[in-house]
Write an enzyme that holds these catalytic residues in place. Structure first.
Site, mmCIF file in Angstrom:
data_model
loop_
_atom_site.group_PDB
_atom_site.id
_atom_site.type_symbol
_atom_site.label_atom_id
_atom_site.label_comp_id
_atom_site.label_asym_id
_atom_site.label_seq_id
_atom_site.Cartn_x
_atom_site.Cartn_y
_atom_site.Cartn_z
ATOM 1 N NE ARG A 182 57.690 25.686 22.230
ATOM 2 C CZ ARG A 182 57.149 26.721 22.887
ATOM 3 N NH1 ARG A 182 56.871 26.613 24.168
ATOM 4 N NH2 ARG A 182 56.912 27.844 22.253
ATOM 5 C CD GLU A 192 59.122 22.670 27.421
ATOM 6 O OE1 GLU A 192 59.529 23.524 28.191
ATOM 7 O OE2 GLU A 192 58.138 22.816 26.685
ATOM 8 N NE ARG A 220 49.824 24.820 32.079
ATOM 9 C CZ ARG A 220 50.095 26.037 32.468
ATOM 10 N NH1 ARG A 220 49.265 27.004 32.183
ATOM 11 N NH2 ARG A 220 51.181 26.303 33.120
ATOM 12 C CG HIS A 221 52.803 21.691 28.785
ATOM 13 N ND1 HIS A 221 52.444 21.811 30.098
ATOM 14 C CD2 HIS A 221 53.462 22.842 28.461
ATOM 15 C CE1 HIS A 221 52.870 22.981 30.563
ATOM 16 N NE2 HIS A 221 53.485 23.626 29.591
ATOM 17 C CD GLU A 232 52.067 31.243 29.332
ATOM 18 O OE1 GLU A 232 52.693 30.943 30.361
ATOM 19 O OE2 GLU A 232 52.564 31.204 28.188
ATOM 20 C CB SER A 271 54.429 34.279 26.109
ATOM 21 O OG SER A 271 54.470 33.666 27.349
ATOM 22 N NE ARG A 290 48.851 25.609 27.281
ATOM 23 C CZ ARG A 290 49.946 26.033 27.872
ATOM 24 N NH1 ARG A 290 49.999 27.260 28.341
ATOM 25 N NH2 ARG A 290 50.964 25.237 28.010
HETATM 26 P P1 ATP Z 1 53.906 27.197 29.641
HETATM 27 O O1 ATP Z 1 54.479 28.117 30.706
HETATM 28 O O2 ATP Z 1 52.437 26.976 29.807
HETATM 29 O O3 ATP Z 1 54.691 25.959 29.440
HETATM 30 P P2 ATP Z 1 55.372 28.721 27.719
HETATM 31 O O4 ATP Z 1 55.730 29.863 28.611
HETATM 32 O O5 ATP Z 1 56.386 27.701 27.391
HETATM 33 O O6 ATP Z 1 54.031 28.010 28.279
HETATM 34 P P3 ATP Z 1 55.447 30.107 25.241
HETATM 35 O O7 ATP Z 1 56.669 29.418 24.815
HETATM 36 O O8 ATP Z 1 55.553 31.514 25.596
HETATM 37 O O9 ATP Z 1 54.750 29.310 26.415
HETATM 38 O O10 ATP Z 1 54.340 29.887 24.128
HETATM 39 C C1 ATP Z 1 53.261 30.775 23.885
HETATM 40 C C2 ATP Z 1 51.925 30.084 24.029
HETATM 41 O O11 ATP Z 1 51.939 28.843 23.340
HETATM 42 C C3 ATP Z 1 51.541 29.704 25.449
HETATM 43 O O12 ATP Z 1 50.984 30.768 26.130
HETATM 44 C C4 ATP Z 1 50.562 28.593 25.210
HETATM 45 O O13 ATP Z 1 49.293 29.088 24.851
HETATM 46 C C5 ATP Z 1 51.142 27.889 24.036
HETATM 47 N N1 ATP Z 1 51.977 26.749 24.444
HETATM 48 C C6 ATP Z 1 53.235 26.775 24.894
HETATM 49 N N2 ATP Z 1 53.713 25.543 25.111
HETATM 50 C C7 ATP Z 1 52.726 24.696 24.779
HETATM 51 C C8 ATP Z 1 52.611 23.283 24.764
HETATM 52 N N3 ATP Z 1 53.622 22.499 25.105
HETATM 53 N N4 ATP Z 1 51.440 22.746 24.347
HETATM 54 C C9 ATP Z 1 50.419 23.538 23.964
HETATM 55 N N5 ATP Z 1 50.465 24.873 23.946
HETATM 56 C C10 ATP Z 1 51.602 25.464 24.355
#
Ligand code: ATP
Length: 536
Positions: free
Chosen positions: A308, A310, A316-317, A459, A462, A510
């Protein structure tokens, strides 16, 4: 200006000379010490040592897989009072070395986070002064082999995990660490509570190693008891995830990390050029795991890196994390997917609590936390119920918008108070906040057959039922602003008859972070990648 430059050059020349003289002095001193203590030569300034073969640096050729001695090795963690009076052989790191005069030295030897106190006391036919001197000269974090007799001191040992001592009879240095280390493992292993207590009791401020420094020297940081436990626990989580799903007749597949086009939407991606075509690093295995379901694989899971791009500077990211993804056919309802989440995680938490007690204690020793509260049958709330709970508590939220980190946390607290669980599922999210491939609800298209799962208000998962009708998939992609041409092979795979299906994605780091209530995801990623860090 010129004068200033000249004088600074002179100063640096002088400093360099001084440094060189210092280095030479150190070199000579080290040579003398080596000659005095070398077990190989066995000759010292104090005269030949009849015990010289019982200590020394092991020559490199001895370590080139020359022979198999058949000696029995004991692990530090297994040293208990039961071995009293037995002779043991251990290999570990010299975590701390303290000489008491010329006749005694204490060595704390650490192996995989466990420590034991080793004692050298000068005694005829057992330990010589040269041997004590040799031990005292070993640099911290060097690897040592110790042979000795296990004894049980009358009082509890404070500075080591094992409640026995080893009376050293032989000590060999396998490999020396640099004399100066960038961080001290003992400092990195200290809890904040210990630092506070020490300050209160003595007025002395102990070293606190900050997160960035730890990560810069991760391999030293990794050696702490807590870190040894965190990454072992993470391995258990991976294993339990795989075991549970294999038992349920799912199987593991591998999906490409290099993907065509620019994005499946939702998250920012790392773009790259793939033989002159636009491509990107996979932001999830989503599209391919669904295609595997179209290929009649029934139930699959994927474990692998997820990228990612972002700019998330949060606790947590990460820019690269480990995704644990599941996709499965469903017969009637997306609750079948939630059932798997429920049973998988309850079993995982049970087994972690049962099998990883040592690890949980080690983590809690440095980062104290309360065990996760969870129910035998995981609580499921609808998004609307969650919104109502927030409203009742006076929190203003958009009923068809997403929850932000703060409201998720608040809801987590409210749920814990009302239902006594820190692990729950929130489902029927507004369609507008979910990805294009999410199936809308049959009774109200403003909502979707989707869910998020939370640990301690954050979270970890998803999931959703997916759209399996190609026309609907295409129109949903367009509505979400995705160029359907870039995902045509994905959409086409639904044209040959696709079963109703759903799935979910979990972030490994996470799960471990939140199960142990750690404050930062970088603590559960071995070599974290975030917007500011690409090394080590
Ligand atoms: P968030 O809202 O916390 O940014 P997300 O909605 O983008 O998460 P998803 O794309 O649905 O998350 O990804 C599924 C799972 O992957 C998340 O619930 C989380 O546990 C993990 N996750 C998502 N983005 C990240 C990240 N940048 N770093 C670490 N773990 C992540």
């Amino acid at each position: 200006m010129e004068q200033e430059q000249q004088s600074s050059q002179e100063i640096s020349k002088k400093a360099a000379k001084k440094e060189a003289a210092k280095a030479e002095k150190l070199r000579r001193r080290q040579e003398a010490a080596a000659a005095a203590t070398s077990g190989v030569a066995g000759v010292s300034i104090e005269g030949p040592d009849p015990l010289a073969s019982n200590y020394g640096d092991i020559p490199i050729n001895e370590l080139q897989s020359k022979s198999i001695s058949g000696r029995v090795w004991t692990t530090v963690s297994s040293l208990t009072v039961e071995q009293k009076d037995q002779s043991v052989l251990v290999r570990g790191r010299a975590q701390a070395i303290r000489a008491v005069g010329k006749k005694m030295a204490f060595l704390t030897v650490r192996e995989k986070g466990y420590t034991v106190q080793c004692v050298l006391t000068v005694a005829p036919d057992a330990v010589s002064t040269q041997m004590v001197k040799f031990a005292a000269g070993i640099s911290k974090e060097s690897i040592v082999d110790i042979e000795g007799i296990v004894t049980v001191p009358p009082e509890a040992i404070k500075g080591a995990s094992q409640q026995v001592e080893v009376q050293v009879r032989k000590i060999y240095c396998v490999n020396r660490a640099a004399n100066v280390l960038p961080i001290n493992v003992e400092d990195a292993a200290r809890s904040d509570a210990e630092i506070r207590r020490h300050l209160e009791e003595t007025g002395e401020q102990l070293v606190r190693v900050n997160q960035d420094t730890r990560l810069n020297y991760r391999i030293l940081d990794m050696r702490t008891h807590a870190n040894q436990a965190i990454f072992r626990l993470e391995s258990h989580v991976l294993n339990l995830f795989r075991q549970f799903l294999l038992n349920e007749d799912f199987f593991e597949i591998i999906t490409p990390k290099l993907t065509a086009g620019t994005s499946e939407g939702g998250a920012a991606v790392f773009k790259l050029e793939y033989k002159k075509q636009p491509a990107c690093l996979a932001q999830s295995p989503q599209l391919h795991k669904q295609m595997a379901i179209c290929g009649d694989f029934g139930g699959v899971f994927v474990v692998g890196p997820v990228f990612r791009a972002e700019d998330s500077y949060t606790h947590r990211h990460l820019c690269e994390f480990t995704g644990l993804d599941v996709e499965m056919e469903i017969k009637e309802h997306y609750s079948e997917v939630m059932d798997i989440v429920d049973r998988l995680f309850v079993e995982m938490f049970d087994k972690l609590n049962e099998k990883c007690q040592k690890q949980l204690e080690a983590i809690g020793g440095q980062y104290p936390f309360k065990p996760l509260k969870y129910l035998r049958k995981t609580l499921r709330l609808t998004f609307e119920e969650g919104i109502q709970m927030l409203k009742d508590a006076g929190v203003e939220v958009d009923p068809l918008g997403d929850l932000n980190t703060e409201t998720e946390r608040t809801l987590g607290k409210l749920v814990a108070e009302k239902y006594g669980t820190e692990f729950y599922i929130l489902h029927r999210y507004p369609l507008a906040v979910r990805p294009f491939y999410t199936m809308p609800c049959a009774d109200n298209a403003a909502y979707s057959n989707s869910f998020d799962v939370f640990i301690r208000g954050e979270e970890i998962i998803s999931g959703a039922q997916r759209v399996h009708i190609p026309e609907l998939l295409e129109s949903r992609a367009q509505e979400c602003g995705i160029d359907v041409k870039t995902i045509s092979t994905y959409i086409d795979s639904f044209r040959y008859g696709a079963p109703p299906h759903g799935g979910f994605g979990v972030g490994l780091e996470r799960v471990v972070m939140l199960f142990c209530a750690l404050d930062n995801i970088r603590k559960t990623s071995l070599f974290p990648r975030d917007p500011r860090r690409l090394e080590p």
